[in-house]
Design an enzyme around this catalytic site. Structure first.
Site, PDB file in Angstrom:
ATOM      1  N   TYR A 142      -0.794   1.111   3.793  1.00 23.40           N
ATOM      2  CA  TYR A 142      -0.581   2.297   4.616  1.00 23.40           C
ATOM      3  C   TYR A 142      -1.258   2.106   5.965  1.00 23.40           C
ATOM      4  CZ  TYR A 142       1.205   5.175   0.742  1.00 23.40           C
ATOM      5  OH  TYR A 142       1.968   5.685  -0.281  1.00 23.40           O
ATOM      6  N   ASP A 146       3.213  11.897   0.499  1.00 19.70           N
ATOM      7  CA  ASP A 146       2.972  13.338   0.515  1.00 19.70           C
ATOM      8  C   ASP A 146       3.855  14.021   1.560  1.00 19.70           C
ATOM      9  OD1 ASP A 146       1.055  12.794  -1.367  1.00 19.70           O
ATOM     10  OD2 ASP A 146      -0.605  12.779   0.078  1.00 19.70           O
TER      11      ASP A 146
END
Length: 537
Positions: A164, A108
């Site tokens: 992540y 993002d």
């Protein structure tokens, strides 16, 4: 016989001049043959190959990984670099479908990556493609290397899992750090009354009777002053109507001075406060002094002194310390991510592990959409990383794939539960398909893609192709992470206080669903029991 011998010999002599005409650009036959050989060699050398490319980037200033017309993206810079480096021909410029482009993860806006993998068909010769690519890329995007893969390889489809990492400041889990406005209001009249946050620049909306007004708005019109006093709504009232304002200020000033005197230990001493009750600057200084003294601890001061002697960009990863006692010699100790806090936080993050419906943790997927069901392999926060003197909790999540804002919303709700803004049972209720709630979204600055895993591909093609992993690039990737990503996360928090400002928004006014009230006739506990029974069945 003679006629038959001469007739076949005549046709071969005719095509010779035609060949010479086709290579008429050169003066001699020797030169034409040399150029033809060079051309053939060039065609053989510049053959497209299917490769996987490993890279890292710092997401600051970019609108995400995926190319978006009119926006600055990582893919946009990569595509241009591939063309300038000679890996993509001119007809394919700006058209990634023509060279089979694919990415392993779509990060993002503002999110960084250390182990991103992309694939495509490129001209990898002559040698030095990695150097040519980096020469056309900004310093915050670095290509580590490339590996030959099968013709059917696709970086998105062949990626089994993504890992992540979210670096969360330790103070974010402290319920007393950066309190929300509702907490300020609730503390009115108590011994631990909060006036405003002295840890960051956030002041928030004024809470009547607690937050107070600015000095310019608190001035009472005297005999020699004007005839108007500003109200909270921006209108003005006449001097004749300001007696109740002055009385309110006098009362608040006396209470503030008395509170500070009591906290400072000179409650029984003769303190000359005559004429000081109306001096709002004097009162404000006392309140600020009291707040600072209450929140500044000796251990914090010594820690800051030790940080001055440490390197500015130094970072180290260490296990979470043992839980500290909340009180030492009658004084409140600073928040520590000890064993008790670590166990509780891991238990909260453990609610996400498994296959669940995460429609409440994204913005564009409905509950009925099969894409809302995602599988989380693990979610843990076991270590603390120190960067530029600030401690961060390393929260690591591994999953098959993630939706838009999913990880940030998962972190947002987990932090809200740790700060006692929401019950822990709300985590299980948020994963129900028939429940719709508004979940807070944590800032993007602390999130980065750590690695993309290709276990199935590596197992299948281990005998004929190189392993798709970051192992051989680990050292250069670690250096890039320390110099670009970690330093950016720490400096942004130190200068702008992004997480601190976000913590002020974690309240029931912005997120009413955090109260944990009944939804669809199910309370938190009943909902949790129902989910456990369904999973057991």
């Amino acid at each position: 016989m003679e006629a038959s011998q001469t007739s076949p010999s005549s046709p071969p002599s005719e095509p010779l001049p035609k060949k010479i005409k086709m290579s008429s650009t050169s003066t001699t036959g020797t030169d034409s043959e040399g150029e033809a050989s060079k051309t053939s060699e060039a065609k053989r050398r510049y053959k497209r190959r299917k490769v996987a490319i490993f890279l890292a980037y710092c997401g600051v200033g970019y609108q995400g990984m995926q190319k978006n017309p009119g926006a600055k993206t990582i893919e946009g810079d990569l595509e241009e670099a591939f063309f300038l480096a000679g890996a993509v021909p001119d007809p394919d410029r700006g058209n990634p479908k023509r060279y089979d482009w694919a990415r392993s993860a779509r990060t993002d806006k503002g999110v960084s990556a250390v182990g991103q993998v992309v694939s495509g068909r490129f001209y990898i010769d002559p040698p030095g493609l990695v150097g040519r690519l980096n020469s056309h890329l900004p310093p915050q995007i670095r290509v580590f290397g490339c590996k030959r893969v099968t013709n059917s390889f696709n970086a998105k489809k062949f990626c089994d899992r993504r890992r992540y990492v979210y670096l969360l400041p330790v103070f974010a889990l402290d319920p007393t750090s950066h309190p929300d406005r509702e907490s300020v209001l609730a503390s009115a009249g108590s011994e631990n009354e909060l006036a405003k946050c002295v840890e960051c620049s956030e002041r928030g909306r004024k809470v009547a009777g607690v937050m107070g007004r600015r000095n310019s708005e608190l001035q009472v019109v005297g005999e020699d002053d004007g005839d108007a006093v500003p109200k909270e709504d921006g209108n003005f009232e006449s001097a004749a109507d300001t007696s109740h304002v002055k009385g309110e200020i006098d009362s608040r000033a006396r209470n503030a001075v008395a509170t500070v005197a009591k906290a400072s230990g000179f409650e029984n001493e003769n303190v000359n406060l005559e004429g000081k009750e109306d001096d709002t600057s004097f009162v404000a200084d006392l309140i600020m002094k009291s707040s600072v003294e209450e929140q500044t601890e000796p251990s914090l001061t010594s820690k800051r002194d030790d940080d001055v002697h440490s390197e500015a960009n130094s970072s180290e990863e260490k296990p979470a310390p043992a839980s500290a006692s909340p009180e030492t010699n009658g004084q409140r100790t600073p928040f520590c991510y000890g064993e008790e806090e670590r166990n509780r936080f891991n238990r909260i993050l453990g609610h996400y592990v498994g296959t669940h419906n995460f429609h409440n943790f994204t913005t564009r997927t409905k509950a009925e959409d099969p894409a809302a069901r995602r599988y989380i392999v693990s979610f843990s926060a076991n270590s603390v990383v120190t960067i530029q003197g600030m401690d961060f909790i390393r929260c690591e999540v591994v999953g098959q794939s993630f939706m838009l804002h999913q990880i940030r919303k998962m972190m947002g709700l987990a932090v809200a539960v740790m700060r006692n803004c929401a019950p822990e049972s709300l985590l299980e209720r948020a994963l129900k398909k028939e429940v719709n709630i508004n979940v807070p979204t944590a800032p993007e600055v602390g999130l980065y893609l750590d690695e993309c895993l290709f276990s199935s591909y590596n197992k299948k093609w281990k005998d004929s192709h190189e392993e798709i992993s970051m192992d051989i690039y680990m050292e250069v990737a670690e250096n890039f992470k320390m110099e670009n990503i970690f330093s950016h996360i720490a400096s942004t928090e130190l200068k702008e206080g992004v997480v601190g400002l976000w913590l002020h928004s974690l309240n029931h006014r912005n997120y009413p669903d955090l109260r944990g009230v009944e939804i669809n006739g199910l309370s938190d506990e009943k909902c949790a029991q129902e989910i456990r029974s369904n999973e057991a069945a």
